[in-house]
Design a protein around this motif. Structure first.
Motif, PDB file in Angstrom:
ATOM      1  N   MET A   1       0.336  -1.004   0.062  1.00 26.23           N
ATOM      2  CA  MET A   1      -0.174  -0.117  -0.359  1.00 26.23           C
ATOM      3  C   MET A   1       1.063   1.278  -0.287  1.00 26.23           C
ATOM      4  O   MET A   1       2.129   1.304   0.844  1.00 26.23           O
ATOM      5  CB  MET A   1      -1.200   0.155   1.269  1.00 26.23           C
ATOM      6  N   LYS A   2       0.856   2.119  -1.015  1.00 28.81           N
ATOM      7  CA  LYS A   2       1.314   3.732  -0.788  1.00 28.81           C
ATOM      8  C   LYS A   2       0.991   4.803   0.759  1.00 28.81           C
ATOM      9  O   LYS A   2      -0.115   3.791   0.821  1.00 28.81           O
ATOM     10  CB  LYS A   2       0.675   4.036  -1.869  1.00 28.81           C
ATOM     11  N   HIS A   3       2.669   5.087   0.880  1.00 23.14           N
ATOM     12  CA  HIS A   3       1.958   6.012   2.154  1.00 23.14           C
ATOM     13  C   HIS A   3       1.199   7.398   0.858  1.00 23.14           C
ATOM     14  O   HIS A   3       1.178   7.782   0.225  1.00 23.14           O
ATOM     15  CB  HIS A   3       3.347   6.849   1.773  1.00 23.14           C
ATOM     16  N   ILE A   4       0.487   7.606   2.156  1.00 27.10           N
ATOM     17  CA  ILE A   4       0.122   9.074   1.784  1.00 27.10           C
ATOM     18  C   ILE A   4       0.204  10.513   2.369  1.00 27.10           C
ATOM     19  O   ILE A   4       1.041  10.729   3.343  1.00 27.10           O
ATOM     20  CB  ILE A   4      -1.870   8.974   2.477  1.00 27.10           C
ATOM     21  N   ALA A   5       1.036  11.162   1.295  1.00 29.79           N
ATOM     22  CA  ALA A   5       1.330  12.479   2.071  1.00 29.79           C
ATOM     23  C   ALA A   5      -0.023  13.968   2.353  1.00 29.79           C
ATOM     24  O   ALA A   5      -0.553  13.642   0.955  1.00 29.79           O
ATOM     25  CB  ALA A   5       2.481  12.941   1.817  1.00 29.79           C
ATOM     26  N   LEU A   6      -0.423  14.492   3.462  1.00 29.22           N
ATOM     27  CA  LEU A   6      -0.871  15.507   2.778  1.00 29.22           C
ATOM     28  C   LEU A   6       0.001  17.018   2.798  1.00 29.22           C
ATOM     29  O   LEU A   6       0.633  17.197   4.071  1.00 29.22           O
ATOM     30  CB  LEU A   6      -2.078  16.295   3.984  1.00 29.22           C
ATOM     31  N   ILE A   7      -0.165  17.983   1.922  1.00 29.25           N
ATOM     32  CA  ILE A   7       1.073  19.104   1.237  1.00 29.25           C
ATOM     33  C   ILE A   7      -0.086  20.445   1.699  1.00 29.25           C
ATOM     34  O   ILE A   7      -0.659  20.913   0.859  1.00 29.25           O
ATOM     35  CB  ILE A   7       1.935  18.993   0.417  1.00 29.25           C
ATOM     36  N   THR A   8       0.153  21.020   2.535  1.00 26.81           N
ATOM     37  CA  THR A   8      -1.191  22.909   2.843  1.00 26.81           C
ATOM     38  C   THR A   8       0.304  23.269   1.835  1.00 26.81           C
ATOM     39  O   THR A   8       1.330  23.318   1.675  1.00 26.81           O
ATOM     40  CB  THR A   8      -1.295  22.522   3.628  1.00 26.81           C
ATOM     41  N   GLN A  19     -13.708  20.534   8.170  1.00 27.69           N
ATOM     42  CA  GLN A  19     -14.699  20.227   7.365  1.00 27.69           C
ATOM     43  C   GLN A  19     -14.230  18.939   6.103  1.00 27.69           C
ATOM     44  O   GLN A  19     -14.467  18.099   5.694  1.00 27.69           O
ATOM     45  CB  GLN A  19     -16.126  20.912   7.096  1.00 27.69           C
ATOM     46  N   GLN A  20     -13.330  19.365   5.573  1.00 27.83           N
ATOM     47  CA  GLN A  20     -12.869  19.165   4.011  1.00 27.83           C
ATOM     48  C   GLN A  20     -12.042  17.999   4.641  1.00 27.83           C
ATOM     49  O   GLN A  20     -11.474  17.370   3.386  1.00 27.83           O
ATOM     50  CB  GLN A  20     -11.378  20.448   3.757  1.00 27.83           C
ATOM     51  N   ILE A  21     -11.142  17.605   5.849  1.00 26.40           N
ATOM     52  CA  ILE A  21     -10.702  16.369   6.103  1.00 26.40           C
ATOM     53  C   ILE A  21     -11.847  15.147   6.315  1.00 26.40           C
ATOM     54  O   ILE A  21     -11.281  14.904   5.570  1.00 26.40           O
ATOM     55  CB  ILE A  21      -9.355  16.689   7.652  1.00 26.40           C
ATOM     56  N   GLU A  22     -12.577  15.506   7.198  1.00 28.31           N
ATOM     57  CA  GLU A  22     -13.666  14.581   7.562  1.00 28.31           C
ATOM     58  C   GLU A  22     -14.474  14.643   5.701  1.00 28.31           C
ATOM     59  O   GLU A  22     -15.024  13.068   5.445  1.00 28.31           O
ATOM     60  CB  GLU A  22     -14.938  14.898   8.265  1.00 28.31           C
ATOM     61  N   THR A  23     -14.396  15.047   4.551  1.00 29.11           N
ATOM     62  CA  THR A  23     -14.740  14.686   3.751  1.00 29.11           C
ATOM     63  C   THR A  23     -13.979  13.942   2.872  1.00 29.11           C
ATOM     64  O   THR A  23     -14.574  12.495   2.019  1.00 29.11           O
ATOM     65  CB  THR A  23     -14.875  16.152   2.743  1.00 29.11           C
ATOM     66  N   LEU A  24     -12.930  13.260   3.158  1.00 26.71           N
ATOM     67  CA  LEU A  24     -11.636  12.098   2.959  1.00 26.71           C
ATOM     68  C   LEU A  24     -11.904  11.261   2.933  1.00 26.71           C
ATOM     69  O   LEU A  24     -12.791  10.898   4.229  1.00 26.71           O
ATOM     70  CB  LEU A  24     -10.238  12.631   3.368  1.00 26.71           C
ATOM     71  N   GLU A  25     -12.510  10.080   1.852  1.00 22.21           N
ATOM     72  CA  GLU A  25     -12.812   8.892   1.925  1.00 22.21           C
ATOM     73  C   GLU A  25     -11.808   7.727   3.240  1.00 22.21           C
ATOM     74  O   GLU A  25     -10.553   8.366   3.511  1.00 22.21           O
ATOM     75  CB  GLU A  25     -12.688   7.706   0.781  1.00 22.21           C
ATOM     76  N   ASP A  26     -11.967   7.262   3.220  1.00 23.55           N
ATOM     77  CA  ASP A  26     -11.425   6.369   4.541  1.00 23.55           C
ATOM     78  C   ASP A  26      -9.885   6.122   4.704  1.00 23.55           C
ATOM     79  O   ASP A  26      -8.854   5.872   5.245  1.00 23.55           O
ATOM     80  CB  ASP A  26     -12.382   4.944   5.232  1.00 23.55           C
ATOM     81  N   ASN A  27      -9.491   5.272   3.431  1.00 22.29           N
ATOM     82  CA  ASN A  27      -8.030   5.175   2.684  1.00 22.29           C
ATOM     83  C   ASN A  27      -7.836   6.451   2.317  1.00 22.29           C
ATOM     84  O   ASN A  27      -6.602   5.743   2.570  1.00 22.29           O
ATOM     85  CB  ASN A  27      -8.630   4.620   1.513  1.00 22.29           C
ATOM     86  N   TRP A  28      -8.140   8.105   2.096  1.00 25.45           N
ATOM     87  CA  TRP A  28      -7.476   8.603   2.232  1.00 25.45           C
ATOM     88  C   TRP A  28      -7.045   9.358   3.582  1.00 25.45           C
ATOM     89  O   TRP A  28      -5.965   9.988   3.647  1.00 25.45           O
ATOM     90  CB  TRP A  28      -8.150  10.065   1.415  1.00 25.45           C
ATOM     91  N   LYS A  29      -7.583   8.678   4.441  1.00 23.40           N
ATOM     92  CA  LYS A  29      -7.331   9.613   5.853  1.00 23.40           C
ATOM     93  C   LYS A  29      -6.497   8.641   6.163  1.00 23.40           C
ATOM     94  O   LYS A  29      -5.928   9.315   7.441  1.00 23.40           O
ATOM     95  CB  LYS A  29      -8.629   9.680   6.682  1.00 23.40           C
ATOM     96  N   LYS A  30      -5.837   7.891   5.604  1.00 22.76           N
ATOM     97  CA  LYS A  30      -5.095   7.200   6.441  1.00 22.76           C
ATOM     98  C   LYS A  30      -3.584   8.001   6.032  1.00 22.76           C
ATOM     99  O   LYS A  30      -2.579   7.388   5.252  1.00 22.76           O
ATOM    100  CB  LYS A  30      -4.493   5.528   6.157  1.00 22.76           C
ATOM    101  N   ILE A  31      -3.207   9.309   6.778  1.00 22.51           N
ATOM    102  CA  ILE A  31      -2.304  10.125   6.196  1.00 22.51           C
ATOM    103  C   ILE A  31      -0.872   9.730   7.241  1.00 22.51           C
ATOM    104  O   ILE A  31      -1.192   9.727   8.363  1.00 22.51           O
ATOM    105  CB  ILE A  31      -2.464  11.122   6.868  1.00 22.51           C
ATOM    106  N   ASP A  32       0.326   9.448   6.471  1.00 19.32           N
ATOM    107  CA  ASP A  32       1.160   9.235   6.809  1.00 19.32           C
ATOM    108  C   ASP A  32       2.838  10.545   7.237  1.00 19.32           C
ATOM    109  O   ASP A  32       2.789  10.049   8.220  1.00 19.32           O
ATOM    110  CB  ASP A  32       2.058   8.352   6.334  1.00 19.32           C
ATOM    111  N   LEU A  33       2.149  11.456   6.242  1.00 16.31           N
ATOM    112  CA  LEU A  33       3.123  12.665   6.275  1.00 16.31           C
ATOM    113  C   LEU A  33       2.630  13.473   6.167  1.00 16.31           C
ATOM    114  O   LEU A  33       1.741  13.882   5.158  1.00 16.31           O
ATOM    115  CB  LEU A  33       3.818  12.232   5.076  1.00 16.31           C
ATOM    116  N   LEU A  34       2.527  14.533   6.841  1.00 21.25           N
ATOM    117  CA  LEU A  34       1.963  16.051   6.982  1.00 21.25           C
ATOM    118  C   LEU A  34       2.592  17.154   6.379  1.00 21.25           C
ATOM    119  O   LEU A  34       3.813  16.851   7.879  1.00 21.25           O
ATOM    120  CB  LEU A  34       0.515  15.585   8.551  1.00 21.25           C
ATOM    121  N   ILE A  35       2.968  17.254   6.026  1.00 16.61           N
ATOM    122  CA  ILE A  35       3.674  18.617   5.486  1.00 16.61           C
ATOM    123  C   ILE A  35       3.311  19.922   5.702  1.00 16.61           C
ATOM    124  O   ILE A  35       2.133  20.714   4.667  1.00 16.61           O
ATOM    125  CB  ILE A  35       4.578  18.796   4.002  1.00 16.61           C
ATOM    126  N   ASN A  36       2.933  20.587   6.793  1.00 14.89           N
ATOM    127  CA  ASN A  36       2.461  21.955   7.154  1.00 14.89           C
ATOM    128  C   ASN A  36       3.284  23.214   6.330  1.00 14.89           C
ATOM    129  O   ASN A  36       4.336  23.816   7.104  1.00 14.89           O
ATOM    130  CB  ASN A  36       2.229  22.460   8.509  1.00 14.89           C
TER     131      ASN A  36
END
Length: 252
Positions: A1-8, A69-86
């Motif tokens: 399974m690929k890692h997921i990163a969220l970048i603001t 609200q936007q984070i809660e709109t994510l599907e369950d598989n997208w909520k498995k965030i490994d890396l958050l880049i603020n």
């Protein structure tokens, strides 16, 4: 399974370059920013170059209700965030304290500090449940020392530095890493934004020396993110060779 990163702040500068680097390394990406057209262009580029899956969230990080609200709109598989880049942040104005625009101050505090708080609090529950994750906060050398006419920008980045250290302590029991990266002078849209579209002033900032570029910071982020699970780069200050601290440069 690929890692997921969220970048603001992914629509330009450090965020855009970091998205490219992480896509190259096989991450799927949640890309946030205010400019939906820029995010769509980035998504197309990453898909064509690397086959990257992207999820776009268009919002202003200063808006607390919308962030959650936007984070809660994510599907369950997208909520498995490994890396958050603020990464989202900005400077507005370069003025003496008594002459500065207080609206600029509010915008910097709301973006550089409160925005980081909002998005991190929204994402954290999904990291905590898995007992792992990595938060990288984009600070600034202005968060290590002040300079003339830096006042509230410096204050916002000093506060982010303190927040990063506090997060690291509080999240220790959850196995979540916290890294703060503090760049010096870097040629992005930063100065254009700071000087409110005055390209002559913005370009003058970098006259006489070679500043950092977005790819330098993207490489640094990847270095921090790619360490083994038991290793955390806590705090990293990075400048170009021509810069010694927040205000001292060697210019040709």
């Amino acid at each position: 399974m690929k890692h997921i990163a969220l970048i603001t702040g992914a629509s330009s500068g450090f965020g855009w370059a970091t998205a490219r680097k992480l896509a190259e390394k096989g991450y799927d990406l949640i890309l946030t920013g205010r400019r939906g057209d820029r995010l769509q262009a980035l998504e197309t580029e990453l898909h064509n170059m690397f086959g990257t899956k992207c999820r776009l969230l268009v919002f202003d990080i200063r808006d607390k209700k919308t962030v959650f609200q936007q984070i809660e709109t994510l599907e369950d598989n997208w909520k498995k965030i490994d890396l958050l880049i603020n990464n989202a942040g900005l400077a507005l104005g370069r003025d003496y304290f008594e002459e500065a625009d207080m609206d600029d101050w509010e915008t910097m505090i709301d973006t550089n500090l409160k925005g980081v708080i909002y998005i991190t609090r929204a994402v954290l529950p999904h990291m905590i449940v898995h007992k792992k994750g990595h938060i990288i906060n984009m600070g600034s050398i202005a968060g290590k020392e002040i300079y003339e006419k830096g006042n509230v920008y410096c204050a916002s980045k000093h506060a982010l530095d303190a927040l990063s250290r506090s997060m690291r302590v509080d999240l220790l029991r959850h196995g979540i890493k916290v890294t703060a990266i503090h760049p010096g002078a870097a040629e992005t849209e930063f100065s254009i934004v700071r000087f409110k579209g005055d390209s002559e002033k913005a370009e003058a900032v970098y006259n006489g020396f070679k500043p950092l570029d977005p790819e330098d910071i993207a490489e640094t982020i990847w270095f921090c993110a790619s360490q083994p699970a038991h290793v955390c780069i806590n705090d990293l200050e990075i400048t170009c060779t021509a810069q010694a601290n927040a205000y001292l440069f060697h210019k040709e």
